[in-house]
Design a protein around this motif. Structure first.
Motif, PDB file in Angstrom:
ATOM      1  N   GLY A 345     -72.382  -6.970 -22.242  1.00 55.24           N
ATOM      2  CA  GLY A 345     -72.528  -6.909 -20.930  1.00 55.24           C
ATOM      3  C   GLY A 345     -73.746  -7.311 -20.425  1.00 55.24           C
ATOM      4  O   GLY A 345     -73.765  -7.904 -19.211  1.00 55.24           O
ATOM      5  N   ALA A 346     -74.678  -7.323 -21.190  1.00 52.64           N
ATOM      6  CA  ALA A 346     -75.949  -7.874 -20.609  1.00 52.64           C
ATOM      7  C   ALA A 346     -76.079  -9.409 -20.578  1.00 52.64           C
ATOM      8  O   ALA A 346     -76.454 -10.229 -19.626  1.00 52.64           O
ATOM      9  CB  ALA A 346     -77.291  -7.414 -21.520  1.00 52.64           C
ATOM     10  N   THR A 347     -75.296 -10.011 -21.618  1.00 51.89           N
ATOM     11  CA  THR A 347     -75.044 -11.342 -21.729  1.00 51.89           C
ATOM     12  C   THR A 347     -74.314 -11.847 -20.404  1.00 51.89           C
ATOM     13  O   THR A 347     -74.716 -12.815 -19.775  1.00 51.89           O
ATOM     14  CB  THR A 347     -74.224 -11.791 -22.885  1.00 51.89           C
ATOM     15  N   GLY A 348     -73.379 -11.172 -20.126  1.00 46.79           N
ATOM     16  CA  GLY A 348     -72.649 -11.278 -18.838  1.00 46.79           C
ATOM     17  C   GLY A 348     -73.431 -11.255 -17.568  1.00 46.79           C
ATOM     18  O   GLY A 348     -73.349 -12.228 -16.538  1.00 46.79           O
ATOM     19  N   MET A 349     -74.182 -10.369 -17.608  1.00 39.51           N
ATOM     20  CA  MET A 349     -75.077 -10.170 -16.318  1.00 39.51           C
ATOM     21  C   MET A 349     -76.005 -11.540 -16.328  1.00 39.51           C
ATOM     22  O   MET A 349     -76.459 -11.921 -15.435  1.00 39.51           O
ATOM     23  CB  MET A 349     -76.028  -8.798 -16.348  1.00 39.51           C
ATOM     24  N   ALA A 350     -76.553 -11.987 -17.573  1.00 38.18           N
ATOM     25  CA  ALA A 350     -77.607 -12.926 -17.687  1.00 38.18           C
ATOM     26  C   ALA A 350     -76.798 -14.035 -17.130  1.00 38.18           C
ATOM     27  O   ALA A 350     -77.457 -14.940 -16.292  1.00 38.18           O
ATOM     28  CB  ALA A 350     -78.031 -13.202 -19.231  1.00 38.18           C
ATOM     29  N   ILE A 351     -75.639 -14.508 -17.728  1.00 39.53           N
ATOM     30  CA  ILE A 351     -74.688 -15.871 -17.154  1.00 39.53           C
ATOM     31  C   ILE A 351     -74.661 -15.666 -15.658  1.00 39.53           C
ATOM     32  O   ILE A 351     -74.784 -16.573 -15.018  1.00 39.53           O
ATOM     33  CB  ILE A 351     -73.473 -15.753 -18.090  1.00 39.53           C
ATOM     34  N   GLY A 352     -74.209 -14.593 -15.345  1.00 41.13           N
ATOM     35  CA  GLY A 352     -73.760 -14.286 -13.761  1.00 41.13           C
ATOM     36  C   GLY A 352     -75.092 -14.388 -13.063  1.00 41.13           C
ATOM     37  O   GLY A 352     -75.308 -15.226 -11.876  1.00 41.13           O
ATOM     38  N   GLY A 353     -76.466 -13.937 -13.169  1.00 48.62           N
ATOM     39  CA  GLY A 353     -77.503 -13.986 -12.342  1.00 48.62           C
ATOM     40  C   GLY A 353     -78.120 -15.479 -12.261  1.00 48.62           C
ATOM     41  O   GLY A 353     -78.501 -15.980 -11.573  1.00 48.62           O
ATOM     42  N   TRP A 354     -78.138 -16.115 -13.684  1.00 43.58           N
ATOM     43  CA  TRP A 354     -78.749 -17.584 -13.948  1.00 43.58           C
ATOM     44  C   TRP A 354     -77.771 -18.374 -13.142  1.00 43.58           C
ATOM     45  O   TRP A 354     -78.052 -19.212 -12.223  1.00 43.58           O
ATOM     46  CB  TRP A 354     -78.642 -17.880 -15.287  1.00 43.58           C
TER      47      TRP A 354
END
Length: 401
Positions: A345-354
């Protein structure tokens, strides 16, 4: 324990919201493209996800207090360091290492796994209440931090936030020294049978726990790509539309206030009635619809309404994964299992934020970025819908022999 955990999460999220409300002026003052603070935002989630896997095992051995103490100290150091930053690497270290890998990693996933052992029979409401700590933080922190940053400057606010985080979290950490009681695992509804021994899974129809977790991890990435975009960029997006940044901070607070109501009241209610997978599909569908609307509207009133709707929907998504894990995966492995889910989930948050910042730098608009998020959200819905259909034809998880 639940109240202390909730307050710790509420306090710890202040550092992230400080970055959100200062993203545009920070980039302008430092002469950075928006992708730089967006990368810092992404590194925070990535660091918290990677660290959470390690911390989940540590919690199982040492209890919750020691990891939480490390988190409080690291967030304090991160706030003080942020007040002195001058280069891109400074902000990456603050959010990737201090507030992410050593900070939030010790808190969100470990606290969630810990609370499932205190409420083993009906974890949905407790998980929803605990997850609402992020939303409570969003109600309080954005307008307060924006106001203080305007009066005192963002460096001063970062410094005093770090000091406040340490002083306020230390008494709460002491409460977490209590160990959860040893509770027998009760059988839930047929579609949510609890599995206590992964090694005992027979070769009957159904997914193995590991295979189900892998599928859930892929689904988590898709929904979190969409989730992080308004969370990280709504203030900058509203400012780009010609609306005062203070209104954008208010919209973020409205979004998170609605999310608090959703997590506090709806997650447990819905998941108890239609199961964790059904609840996840419902909330994720609302998130996709809300992000689609935010991509195109520009009126002040419409943005407030859309922010509230989006908050109701998105906030139910992440807690559902913990509910599903507690229902289908080995109870003795909750720390590691939930932490692994949170990593994806954090990886998805990172991809989305970046990606939202990077796509803005390329196009000059957040509309294409939000539409990319919608596409990722639709992929999530396809996976979750497939699991629901599979489960209707028989047991979703292979049962112990």
């Amino acid at each position: 324990v639940l109240a202390a955990s909730l307050l710790i999460l509420m306090i710890s999220w202040g550092g992230v919201f400080m970055l959100v409300v200062t993203l545009k002026p920070l980039a302008l003052e430092q002469g950075w493209p928006r992708s730089v603070p967006s990368i810092a935002y992404a590194l925070h989630f990535l660091g918290s996800g990677i660290g959470g896997v390690v911390m989940g095992g540590w919690v199982g051995r040492a209890g919750m207090a020691k990891p939480a103490l490390l988190g409080a100290v690291s967030i304090c150091i991160g706030g003080v360091y942020a007040s002195m930053l001058s280069t891109q690497w400074d902000i990456f270290i603050v959010y990737g290492l201090l507030m992410g890998l050593l900070g939030q990693a010790t808190l969100f996933a470990p606290l969630t796994a810990n609370i499932t052992h205190w409420f083993a029979h009906r974890p949905g409401p407790a998980i929803g209440i605990l997850a609402s700590g992020q939303n409570l933080a969003g109600i309080v922190w954005p307008p307060l931090l924006l106001h203080l940053a305007g009066d005192l400057g963002w460096r001063t606010v970062f410094f005093w936030y770090g000091i406040f985080a340490l002083v306020s979290m230390l008494p709460l950490v002491a409460i977490l020294r209590r160990r959860p009681p040893t509770l027998p695992v009760a059988a839930g509804p047929a579609r949510q049978t609890l599995v206590d021994d992964a090694a005992a899974v027979a070769s009957t129809r159904g997914l193995s726990p590991n295979r189900l977790q892998a599928i859930l991890c892929c689904a988590f990435v898709g929904c979190c790509i969409a989730m992080s975009m308004p969370m990280g960029h709504i203030v900058a997006h509203v400012s780009d539309l010609g609306i005062d940044a203070a209104r954008g901070a208010e919209m973020l607070s409205v979004m998170l206030a609605a999310g608090f109501l959703s997590r506090f009241f709806l997650v447990g209610f819905v998941s108890n009635r239609i199961g964790g997978l059904g609840a996840l599909f419902l909330f994720s569908s609302g998130q996709a619809a809300g992000l689609s609307v935010l991509a195109f509207i520009d009126g002040l009133t419409a943005l407030y309404v859309a922010s509230a709707f989006y908050g109701l929907a998105y906030s139910g998504v992440a807690p559902c994964y913990s509910v599903i894990a507690r229902a289908y995966l080995p109870a003795a492995q909750m720390g590691r299992r939930i932490a692994t889910l949170m990593l994806f989930g954090a990886t998805g948050m990172a991809i989305g934020g970046w990606s939202a910042g990077a796509i803005f730098d390329m196009t000059g608009s957040y509309t294409p970025a939000f539409l990319f998020g919608v596409a990722a959200n639709l992929a999530n819905l396809a996976i979750v819908g497939g699991l629901i259909l599979y489960g209707r034809r028989g047991p979703l998880v292979a049962q112990p022999a």
